[in-house]
Design an enzyme around this catalytic site. Structure first.
Site, short mmCIF file in Angstrom:
data_model
loop_
_atom_site.label_atom_id
_atom_site.label_comp_id
_atom_site.label_asym_id
_atom_site.label_seq_id
_atom_site.Cartn_x
_atom_site.Cartn_y
_atom_site.Cartn_z
N GLU A 61 26.81 17.90 26.96
CA GLU A 61 25.61 17.60 27.74
C GLU A 61 25.81 16.39 28.65
O GLU A 61 26.58 15.48 28.33
CB GLU A 61 24.44 17.30 26.79
N ASP A 232 17.97 19.17 17.22
CA ASP A 232 18.06 18.60 18.56
C ASP A 232 18.74 19.54 19.55
O ASP A 232 19.30 19.10 20.55
CB ASP A 232 18.78 17.27 18.52
#
Lengths: 351, 351
Positions: A61, A232
């Site tokens: 990410e 998450d």
């Protein structure tokens, strides 16, 4: 004014040494102050959900955020099977840059720092969501991040006793070793249900990339605050949907949490409160000793922005100044070609 | 198998020296081969439009791309007024990471490399879009990227004479100096209209962040190929909309170019061809000596992926192996806390 083209570099061992010298309690205190400052001026930031590249084994990410003067981004991965090749599940680094010029000012490790900032963000939420008299916390999942959660809650929130559970007993032994060396009391339990019984706060920080059910409605008691850290990522949750439905749920940045957090199990209009609204005085935190609160934490770029600011200032304070040449230093910035034209052959190390 | 936690680092001066040693012609040739290989397998990549943080003075962008084995991203800014503080308009760095673990394998400067890869991408397009007998090219905008465009077209496409124009005569003199030293012929002109008259290829690579009209319909001649490099940002264009309307237009990645390229001036359904389709044999390039072709170049993440692969392999070939500790090396990857627990105070440089 001539800007410098070199970038400060803080490597992993360097940051470990800086935190070691500053001391963990002081680090947690100062980082909390930085983060609260930044969250209170939330509307000043240019925010976006992070970009994620999913693959069979994990995710990579990029998490950018900026205000009028500083731009920050973090690179971070999540690969639950990484320990098989001797690497951490979560590895990260990040950059702080000058918005006026785009010049990267600081490149820093953020693997250790992510664990620190995640723990501090958890405490930032718990300070307004947990009962003020909280003294016990269950810690479900005793992996790489667990010491940081335990010690941040101990030093910043007055948690005295940790109730520990992990499916891997070796992980719990490692955590006990670190906590006992720092004078923190722990109790070990044979199941998550046993560990959470009677505690004030429950922190879930497990690593499996699955829709797990670490916490079921039967395990939740009136007045508990639940700090959900491990859910998450799309497909990676820890809390039973009914735990969320019967609690007040707080999030960092709703557009991102609805995709990545435990609330991914619920409809897009499930009511949540963004934490910054509580910190800025626009919304209530806990309103009674009986209510159940959930911080559905996924990690937001602004926390890394705060952490990078903190590291930059700590380096100045400690006189640390290693620099690397990420950007070329040019006599004439319009003459980039000189970098090639004037290049001399290097002496080869082993020719 | 134990993976290494250190990251190879290629700084700006290091890359300049590596390219200097390899030589520019060989660098252009090899980089073109890498880029064509990657563009031909376009469908294998996970692509997205870059994220951009716009501010008063410029923009900061993150450009990620990945296939099954490698993830790459570039950080790049665009700040047209940066020369006032002695910095480049465009500065960049990037990372190549292992998709299977998320480990960043290479951190490299990409300021110089962006100029190289942009020029090579321009040639990659011109090889299928310009007339095969092209020998002259106008270069409008003689700033930091112009030498790279000129020399890539000279070495890879056989361009013999460059027609130069810039609003700043000093920029043109700098470019002439570099090109003459490498035996490339140039002609200087008093306007863009004079410079483009009779040439085979027109390259526009200007830096102003405005909707400029560097090239008008009256300046375009049958059979020209237009290599539009400088219009690469919302509000920043170089070509009159009618130049685009009367040509066949080729782009890198349509979703990004429709926002950032010169075609931002045209409706969302304006027909364009993605360059990879031509390279993979799915679409035609130039089909007649008379048609006008435009490569509306904005720069795409895959070009940086190719460039990072190239630098990684060139470093191996030249025996370059400097490493930095971006990620902590841990005996037990589940025991991140040891990094703090075992930290010894550093000896301060000037205590």
């Amino acid at each position: 004014v001539i800007a410098t083209a070199s970038t400060q570099f803080l490597g992993a061992e360097r940051v470990g040494a800086m935190i070691g010298r500053a001391g963990l309690p002081a680090t947690f205190h100062t980082l909390l102050r930085y983060m609260e400052e930044d969250f209170r001026r939330w509307p000043e930031f240019d925010k976006s959900a992070r970009t994620a590249a999913h693959s069979r084994d994990g995710v990579i990410e990029l998490m950018p955020v900026a205000d009028d003067s500083l731009y920050a981004f973090k690179y971070v991965n999540g690969h639950p099977r990484n320990h098989r090749v001797g690497l951490s599940t979560v590895m990260a680094f990040g950059v702080l840059a000058d918005v006026a010029t785009g010049m990267p000012q600081l490149l820093s490790e953020l693997t250790l720092t992510t664990a620190l900032r995640t723990a501090v963000a958890s405490v930032m939420a718990a300070r307004v969501l947990a009962r003020p008299d909280s003294r016990t916390m269950a810690l479900i999942g005793n992996g790489a991040q667990s010491e940081f959660q335990a010690l941040a809650f101990h030093h910043l929130l007055g948690i005295e006793t940790l109730h520990l559970y992990d499916i891997d007993p070796a992980a719990t032994r490692k955590l006990e070793g670190h906590l006992h060396a720092r004078g923190v009391k722990t109790l070990r339990f044979a199941s998550a249900a046993d560990a959470v019984r009677g505690v004030d706060i429950v922190t879930t920080v497990t690593a499996d990339k699955t829709n797990a059910t670490i916490l079921t409605p039967a395990m939740v008691e009136p007045g508990m605050h639940i700090n959900g850290v491990g859910g998450d990522c799309p497909g990676k949750t820890e809390l039973h949907a009914d735990v969320l439905r019967s609690a007040r749920v707080f999030v960092e940045y709703a557009p991102q949490t609805r995709v990545e957090g435990d609330i991914q199990q619920l409809p897009a209009d499930f009511p949540v409160t963004e934490l910054w609204q509580v910190l800025a005085g626009h919304a209530a935190g806990r309103v009674s000793p009986e209510e159940v609160t959930v911080f559905d934490s996924v990690g937001f770029a602004l926390e890394d922005y705060s952490a990078l600011r903190f590291l930059r200032d700590l380096a100045v304070e400690q006189g640390v100044d290693e620099r690397i040449s990420l950007i070329p230093a040019l006599d004439d910035p319009k003459d980039l070609f000189r970098l090639v034209a004037c290049a001399q052959p290097l002496v080869r190390a082993a020719a």
